[in-house]
Design a protein around this motif. Structure first.
Motif, PDB file in Angstrom:
ATOM      1  N   ILE A 324       0.935  -1.236  -0.019  1.00 31.73           N
ATOM      2  CA  ILE A 324      -0.056  -0.038  -0.082  1.00 31.73           C
ATOM      3  C   ILE A 324       0.672   1.184  -0.033  1.00 31.73           C
ATOM      4  O   ILE A 324       2.049   1.129   0.753  1.00 31.73           O
ATOM      5  CB  ILE A 324      -0.765  -0.073   1.340  1.00 31.73           C
ATOM      6  CG1 ILE A 324      -1.722  -1.379   1.225  1.00 31.73           C
ATOM      7  CG2 ILE A 324      -1.858   1.252   1.364  1.00 31.73           C
ATOM      8  CD1 ILE A 324      -1.893  -1.822   2.702  1.00 31.73           C
ATOM      9  N   LYS A 325       0.544   2.190  -0.782  1.00 34.24           N
ATOM     10  CA  LYS A 325       1.330   3.363  -0.876  1.00 34.24           C
ATOM     11  C   LYS A 325       1.412   4.046   0.380  1.00 34.24           C
ATOM     12  O   LYS A 325       0.187   4.522   0.840  1.00 34.24           O
ATOM     13  CB  LYS A 325       0.773   4.182  -2.126  1.00 34.24           C
ATOM     14  CG  LYS A 325       1.528   3.721  -3.749  1.00 34.24           C
ATOM     15  CD  LYS A 325       1.430   4.968  -4.542  1.00 34.24           C
ATOM     16  CE  LYS A 325       1.792   4.334  -5.967  1.00 34.24           C
ATOM     17  NZ  LYS A 325       1.094   5.070  -6.891  1.00 34.24           N
ATOM     18  N   LEU A 350       8.631   6.064   8.421  1.00 34.89           N
ATOM     19  CA  LEU A 350       8.368   4.304   8.394  1.00 34.89           C
ATOM     20  C   LEU A 350       7.953   4.075   7.106  1.00 34.89           C
ATOM     21  O   LEU A 350       8.063   2.982   6.572  1.00 34.89           O
ATOM     22  CB  LEU A 350       7.520   4.122   9.471  1.00 34.89           C
ATOM     23  CG  LEU A 350       7.743   4.202  10.607  1.00 34.89           C
ATOM     24  CD1 LEU A 350       6.659   3.666  11.781  1.00 34.89           C
ATOM     25  CD2 LEU A 350       9.273   3.856  11.268  1.00 34.89           C
ATOM     26  N   ALA A 351       7.215   5.055   6.311  1.00 37.40           N
ATOM     27  CA  ALA A 351       6.592   4.404   5.016  1.00 37.40           C
ATOM     28  C   ALA A 351       7.991   4.368   3.830  1.00 37.40           C
ATOM     29  O   ALA A 351       8.005   3.506   3.247  1.00 37.40           O
ATOM     30  CB  ALA A 351       5.714   5.505   4.276  1.00 37.40           C
ATOM     31  N   THR A 352       8.848   5.286   4.131  1.00 38.92           N
ATOM     32  CA  THR A 352      10.133   5.195   3.417  1.00 38.92           C
ATOM     33  C   THR A 352      10.860   3.994   3.727  1.00 38.92           C
ATOM     34  O   THR A 352      11.139   3.031   2.711  1.00 38.92           O
ATOM     35  CB  THR A 352      11.077   6.270   3.711  1.00 38.92           C
ATOM     36  OG1 THR A 352      10.499   7.510   3.426  1.00 38.92           O
ATOM     37  CG2 THR A 352      12.174   6.206   2.729  1.00 38.92           C
ATOM     38  N   VAL A 357      11.874  -1.871   2.028  1.00 36.18           N
ATOM     39  CA  VAL A 357      11.809  -3.241   2.110  1.00 36.18           C
ATOM     40  C   VAL A 357      11.130  -3.988   0.992  1.00 36.18           C
ATOM     41  O   VAL A 357      11.686  -4.821   0.360  1.00 36.18           O
ATOM     42  CB  VAL A 357      11.258  -3.618   3.597  1.00 36.18           C
ATOM     43  CG1 VAL A 357      10.750  -5.328   3.617  1.00 36.18           C
ATOM     44  CG2 VAL A 357      11.847  -3.269   4.735  1.00 36.18           C
ATOM     45  N   VAL A 358       9.870  -3.306   0.787  1.00 37.75           N
ATOM     46  CA  VAL A 358       9.156  -4.176  -0.452  1.00 37.75           C
ATOM     47  C   VAL A 358       9.982  -3.992  -1.722  1.00 37.75           C
ATOM     48  O   VAL A 358      10.151  -4.930  -2.553  1.00 37.75           O
ATOM     49  CB  VAL A 358       7.785  -2.972  -0.531  1.00 37.75           C
ATOM     50  CG1 VAL A 358       7.170  -3.860  -1.987  1.00 37.75           C
ATOM     51  CG2 VAL A 358       6.913  -3.413   0.603  1.00 37.75           C
ATOM     52  N   PRO A 371       8.523 -16.797  -9.863  1.00 40.73           N
ATOM     53  CA  PRO A 371       7.619 -15.842 -10.636  1.00 40.73           C
ATOM     54  C   PRO A 371       6.562 -15.214  -9.366  1.00 40.73           C
ATOM     55  O   PRO A 371       6.406 -15.861  -8.226  1.00 40.73           O
ATOM     56  CB  PRO A 371       6.789 -16.976 -11.065  1.00 40.73           C
ATOM     57  CG  PRO A 371       7.100 -18.281 -10.264  1.00 40.73           C
ATOM     58  CD  PRO A 371       8.453 -17.969  -9.859  1.00 40.73           C
ATOM     59  N   PHE A 372       6.368 -13.861  -9.920  1.00 37.92           N
ATOM     60  CA  PHE A 372       5.400 -13.236  -8.944  1.00 37.92           C
ATOM     61  C   PHE A 372       4.586 -12.301  -9.514  1.00 37.92           C
ATOM     62  O   PHE A 372       4.976 -11.662 -10.607  1.00 37.92           O
ATOM     63  CB  PHE A 372       6.215 -12.710  -7.733  1.00 37.92           C
ATOM     64  CG  PHE A 372       7.120 -11.535  -7.986  1.00 37.92           C
ATOM     65  CD1 PHE A 372       6.839 -10.258  -7.858  1.00 37.92           C
ATOM     66  CD2 PHE A 372       8.433 -12.033  -8.665  1.00 37.92           C
ATOM     67  CE1 PHE A 372       7.628  -9.066  -8.261  1.00 37.92           C
ATOM     68  CE2 PHE A 372       9.318 -10.856  -9.166  1.00 37.92           C
ATOM     69  CZ  PHE A 372       8.933  -9.396  -8.791  1.00 37.92           C
ATOM     70  N   VAL A 373       3.602 -11.779  -8.707  1.00 35.30           N
ATOM     71  CA  VAL A 373       2.680 -10.666  -9.359  1.00 35.30           C
ATOM     72  C   VAL A 373       2.784  -9.579  -8.425  1.00 35.30           C
ATOM     73  O   VAL A 373       2.883  -9.838  -7.144  1.00 35.30           O
ATOM     74  CB  VAL A 373       1.136 -11.221  -9.703  1.00 35.30           C
ATOM     75  CG1 VAL A 373       0.154 -10.065  -9.705  1.00 35.30           C
ATOM     76  CG2 VAL A 373       1.318 -12.318 -10.773  1.00 35.30           C
ATOM     77  N   GLU A 374       2.953  -8.218  -8.843  1.00 31.18           N
ATOM     78  CA  GLU A 374       2.880  -7.317  -7.906  1.00 31.18           C
ATOM     79  C   GLU A 374       1.660  -6.482  -8.067  1.00 31.18           C
ATOM     80  O   GLU A 374       0.996  -6.231  -8.915  1.00 31.18           O
ATOM     81  CB  GLU A 374       3.976  -6.166  -8.342  1.00 31.18           C
ATOM     82  CG  GLU A 374       5.421  -6.098  -7.617  1.00 31.18           C
ATOM     83  CD  GLU A 374       6.001  -5.023  -8.099  1.00 31.18           C
ATOM     84  OE1 GLU A 374       6.259  -4.210  -7.313  1.00 31.18           O
ATOM     85  OE2 GLU A 374       6.436  -5.286  -9.274  1.00 31.18           O
ATOM     86  N   CYS A 375       1.047  -6.247  -6.650  1.00 30.69           N
ATOM     87  CA  CYS A 375      -0.378  -5.342  -6.759  1.00 30.69           C
ATOM     88  C   CYS A 375      -0.103  -4.305  -5.527  1.00 30.69           C
ATOM     89  O   CYS A 375       0.183  -4.543  -4.372  1.00 30.69           O
ATOM     90  CB  CYS A 375      -1.474  -6.462  -5.968  1.00 30.69           C
ATOM     91  SG  CYS A 375      -2.819  -5.830  -5.804  1.00 30.69           S
ATOM     92  N   VAL A 376      -0.414  -3.089  -6.095  1.00 30.36           N
ATOM     93  CA  VAL A 376      -0.051  -1.867  -5.317  1.00 30.36           C
ATOM     94  C   VAL A 376      -1.539  -1.152  -5.182  1.00 30.36           C
ATOM     95  O   VAL A 376      -1.926  -0.651  -5.809  1.00 30.36           O
ATOM     96  CB  VAL A 376       0.971  -0.903  -5.930  1.00 30.36           C
ATOM     97  CG1 VAL A 376       1.167   0.266  -4.993  1.00 30.36           C
ATOM     98  CG2 VAL A 376       2.318  -1.770  -5.930  1.00 30.36           C
ATOM     99  N   PHE A 377      -1.874  -0.980  -3.798  1.00 22.99           N
ATOM    100  CA  PHE A 377      -2.981  -0.221  -3.546  1.00 22.99           C
ATOM    101  C   PHE A 377      -2.629   1.368  -3.069  1.00 22.99           C
ATOM    102  O   PHE A 377      -1.662   1.503  -2.499  1.00 22.99           O
ATOM    103  CB  PHE A 377      -3.528  -0.545  -2.132  1.00 22.99           C
ATOM    104  CG  PHE A 377      -4.659  -1.919  -2.113  1.00 22.99           C
ATOM    105  CD1 PHE A 377      -5.884  -1.717  -2.545  1.00 22.99           C
ATOM    106  CD2 PHE A 377      -3.922  -3.142  -2.035  1.00 22.99           C
ATOM    107  CE1 PHE A 377      -6.555  -2.800  -2.459  1.00 22.99           C
ATOM    108  CE2 PHE A 377      -4.750  -4.270  -2.378  1.00 22.99           C
ATOM    109  CZ  PHE A 377      -5.940  -4.201  -2.464  1.00 22.99           C
TER     110      PHE A 377
END
Lengths: 427, 427
Positions: A324-325, A350-352, A357-358, A371-377
Motif C-alpha cells: 500500500i502506498k 516508516l513509509a520510506t 523493504v518492498v 515468479p510473482f505478481v505485484e499489486c499496489v493499492f
C-alpha cells in the motif's frame, strides 16, 4: 490498485491459447452478468448490482442508534471471513465488530464480559448469527450459549438478534416463527462467494462502513473480469498465469501482504483458493487430487521467519506481493538515540523504510527468478477492497475452468462432518 | 502431553536404520548437554539449565512494581515469536504484553495511545527492545520512534527501556555507554532457538509467568531428546517420520491446532521449520533447494475453509493435530432456542462439541490414509508449553541432520536485505 504481471514468468504469447480456451466461459459469465438473477453457480457476480443492498441498508439504519457500540458476528468460514477481511483492513469506527467462530471458552468469556460488564442496556449491542445452511454446529452452539448467557443480565435478547441464512432454510423458518429479525442470501451463492450478500454487507453497514462503495469496487471488477478486452481482464489473465505456473510446479500460492491489517484478507483468500480448487475428482469424475495450497505472509514480519525458505527452499511458490502506498506517517527522529546501529534511518518516515523493504524483496524475487505478481493499492478503502475481492473471486472461477474442477462445491468436507455427528450422538 | 505417531504411516521397523544413522548426532547433542557452555551450534539446549535464569528473574523482579501494567516488546522474528507463542497460549495476568514487530503506523498509534492516554506515569510501562545482532532495521526504527514519541509526554524514558542483544554487539555497547539496562544472549544461540534465553524469559517473567516451570518442561524434553532409549526420544522419532514422509512427497507440514490461542505457537513453528530446513545448498555445497513448507491451521475454524483442500486436494501434507483436553466449560442450554437445527447439542458442553470435531477429523484423516501425528495436551501451562517448544527445536536439529542441511544459518535472507539497504541509502 495497480497490478503488474511482468514478473509472472508467463508472456502474453503463452497466454493466448488459454484466452481462446476460456472464451466460452467468459461469455457465460458475461451472460450471467447481463441477465441478472441467482440461478447459476456463478451468480454471486450479480450480488453487487442487486436491489438487496437497499434492503440491507434500510435494516442496518434501524439498528444504528447512538447507543449501539458493539456487533457480535457469529459465523464461521464463508460466513465471517470476508466481513473480517474488510473490517480489519479499514480504520476503526464507533461501532466495534467482534467475531465468534469456533467454540472457545476463553474467547467466549471475553466477548460475554464485554457485553455484560461495560454495557448497561441491551441496545448497546447487536448479535448477528450467520449460517448459510442453518445447520452449522459451532454457529448454532455459540448462538445458543451467548443468548442464554445474556438472558441472565438482560432477559430475552431475541430482539437484539439478526439471523442471516439461506431463504427457506430451517433457521429462516425458525426466525419467522419466533419473530426474530432476519436477512437471507440466494441459495446458489456459496459461502466463500457471499461477501457481497447480506452475510458481509449487513454487519459492515451497521458498523458504519460504506457498502455502496464496496459494491462499486466490485462492479468495476465484474465489468473488467467479463470483458473480452484481454488487457482489461486481469482476473482472467491472472488465472491463466497461475494455472501455467502451477503446471510448472509452483503449486503453492503465497499471498505476501506488506501490511499487517491485511492478514484476514489472506485468510479469506485461503478459503477461496483452497476450497474452490482443492478437488479429489475433476469434472469428468476422474480422480485427480489437484489444488493450489494457499499460504499467507505478512511483510516485513515474515521476512524474519520465512524469507530463507522462500528464497532458498523448494521452488514451488507463486507469490503475489501486495503493498500500500504511503501508509506510515511516523518518522525516525533526526537525533537518534542509537545512530550507529542501522544506516540511513535518521529523519526517514516508516513509509520510506517499508517501501525500501518492498523494493528489496521485489528485487530479490527477480534475481532468484521466482515468479510473482505485484499489486499496489493507492489507498485501502471500501472501493479498492471491493475491487480486489471481486477480482479474486472471478480469477478463481476462471481457474476452476482451466483446472477442469467444480469451483463451487466442497464434497470432501462431509468426511469429518459425518464422523463428528456420530461422536456427538454418542457423547 | 501425549504424542501418538501410530498414524504417521512410518513403522518402528522403517525407522530403525535412521535411528542408527542419527546415533552420532544424538551423542553429539548428549555431549553438549553434558558439557554445558555456549560454543556449539546446538548450544541453545543448555539455556534451560543455565544460571542466567536467576539473573533474569532478579532483573524482572526489579520492574514488577504494583504500578507496572504494560510491557511493549519490540522485536521481530526470533526476537518475539516464542514470547508471543507462550503469552497468547496462557491466561492473561495483570501485566499486559504488547508486541511491535514490523513498521505500521496504525499499530504503532494504538500502542502509543495505550502508553500515553491511559497511563499517568512512566512507571506503568516498560519497553523491551530486542535485536540479536543489534542491527534489525524495523526494531531500531520502532525503538527510536517510540522513545521519541514518549518523550513528549514523559521526558527521557531511557530508564524504562531494557535492551536484549548479543553480548558485545554495537547495541550492547550503546546501552553501556548510555547507562541503559540490558540483558544479553550467547552469540551461538540463533534467534529461532532463543526462546529460553533472556529474549523470551525476561518479558514473560516481568509479566508474571512462571519461567522456572517453562524451563522445567524444556529440561525434560532435553533429557528425552538426547536419550538413547528410542521410545523416550520422541523428538528423534518425529524427525525420522517427517523426513521419510517428506521423501514420499509430503513436503508441507500442517500444524493443526484445535485451539485458537495456539495460532502464535504455529507462527513460531513456521520460522523454526521454514528457516532451519529451507536451504538452497546442502552441507556439501550442492544446490538442493530443499525444505518443508510449514502451514498453520486452527480448528475448528479452518475446517470451514481448508478441509476440502486437505482431504480432497494434493496429497502433500503431513499433519500434526494438536488438541487440549477439556478446555471449554460453557454448555448449550437444555432448552434451546433453535432445537431443530443441529442434533444432539442440548445440554452438551462446548468441550464435548470440540472433542467430537477433533475425533471426527482424526477419523477422516485415517480414512483418507493421510499421514498425521496426534498431540494431546492435558493442560496448557508453562510446563507443557516449555516441553513442546523444546521438543520441536530438537526435532528440527535432527531433521537438519537427516536432510543434510545446516539448520542454524539463513544465508538467503541477505538477498533482500542488501537490496533494501541500497534503497534506503538512495531514499
Amino acid at each position: 490498485m495497480n497490478i503488474s504481471s511482468k514478473n509472472s514468468g508467463i508472456s502474453a504469447n503463452q497466454q493466448k491459447p488459454f484466452v481462446k480456451q476460456l472464451e466460452p466461459y467468459r461469455k457465460h459469465l458475461a451472460d450471467i452478468h447481463k441477465n441478472g438473477g441467482f440461478d447459476q453457480l456463478e451468480s454471486s457476480i450479480n450480488l453487487p448490482f442487486s436491489k438487496h443492498i437497499d434492503q440491507i441498508l434500510a435494516k442496518a439504519k434501524g439498528y444504528q442508534t447512538k447507543t449501539l457500540n458493539t456487533v457480535v458476528v457469529i459465523g464461521i468460514g464463508g460466513s465471517n471471513l470476508g466481513t473480517q477481511a474488510i473490517y480489519e483492513a479499514l480504520p476503526k469506527k464507533n461501532v466495534e465488530l467482534l467475531f465468534l467462530d469456533t467454540v472457545s471458552s476463553s474467547h467466549f468469556s471475553n466477548i460475554l464480559e464485554r457485553l455484560t460488564k461495560t454495557h448497561k442496556n441491551k441496545k448497546q449491542f447487536l448479535i448477528v448469527s450467520i449460517s448459510k445452511s442453518g445447520g452449522t454446529a459451532e454457529t448454532i452452539a455459540n448462538t445458543e450459549v451467548l443468548l442464554s448467557s445474556l438472558k441472565k443480565s438482560y432477559g430475552d435478547v431475541r430482539d437484539r438478534l439478526v439471523v442471516i441464512t439461506d431463504e427457506g432454510s430451517k433457521f429462516h423458518d425458525e426466525t419467522i416463527k419466533q419473530k426474530i429479525d432476519s436477512l437471507t442470501l440466494p441459495k446458489m451463492v456459496g459461502g466463500r462467494f457471499s461477501v457481497f450478500s447480506a452475510v458481509g454487507l449487513f454487519p459492515l453497514a451497521v458498523a458504519g462502513y460504506d457498502i455502496r462503495a464496496l459494491c462499486r469496487g466490485a462492479k468495476s471488477a465484474i465489468e473488467d473480469g467479463t470483458s473480452s478486452i484481454t488487457t482489461k481482464n486481469i482476473a482472467m489473465s491472472l488465472a491463466i498465469t497461475t494455472h501455467l505456473q502451477q503446471k510448472n510446479g509452483f503449486n503453492i500460492h503465497n499471498s505476501f501482504f506488506f501490511a499487517p491489517e491485511l492478514e484476514c484478507l489472506g485468510k479469506w483468500e485461503r478459503q477461496l483458493i483452497g476450497e474452490s480448487l482443492g478437488k479429489e475428482f475433476d469434472r469428468n469424475g476422474k480422480r485427480v487430487n489437484v489444488g493450489i495450497t494457499p499460504i499467507v505472509s505478512i511483510g516485513s514480519t515474515d521476512l524474519h521467519s520465512m524469507a530463507q525458505l522462500y528464497f532458498g527452499g523448494p521452488r514451488d511458490k507463486f507469490t503475489t506481493i501486495v503493498s500500500i502506498k504511503d501508509m506510515h506517517r511516523h518518522f525516525v527522529p533526526k537525533q537518534q538515540l542509537f545512530p550507529t546501529l542501522v544506516e540511513n534511518l535518521a529523519g526517514k518516515t516508516l513509509a520510506t523504510l517499508m517501501e525500501a523493504v518492498v523494493g528489496g524483496v521485489v528485487a530479490a524475487y527477480q534475481k532468484s527468478k521466482l515468479p510473482f505478481v505485484e499489486c499496489v493499492f493507492d489507498k485501502l478503502d471500501e472501493l479498492s477492497l471491493g475491487n480486489f475481492l471481486q477480482m479474486r473471486m472471478l480469477q478463481i472461477m476462471y481457474l476452476g475452468e482451466l483446472m477442469n474442477v467444480n469451483a463451487f462445491d466442497q464434497p470432501n468436507v462431509e468426511a469429518y462432518k459425518v464422523e463428528t455427528k456420530k461422536r456427538l450422538q454418542n457423547a
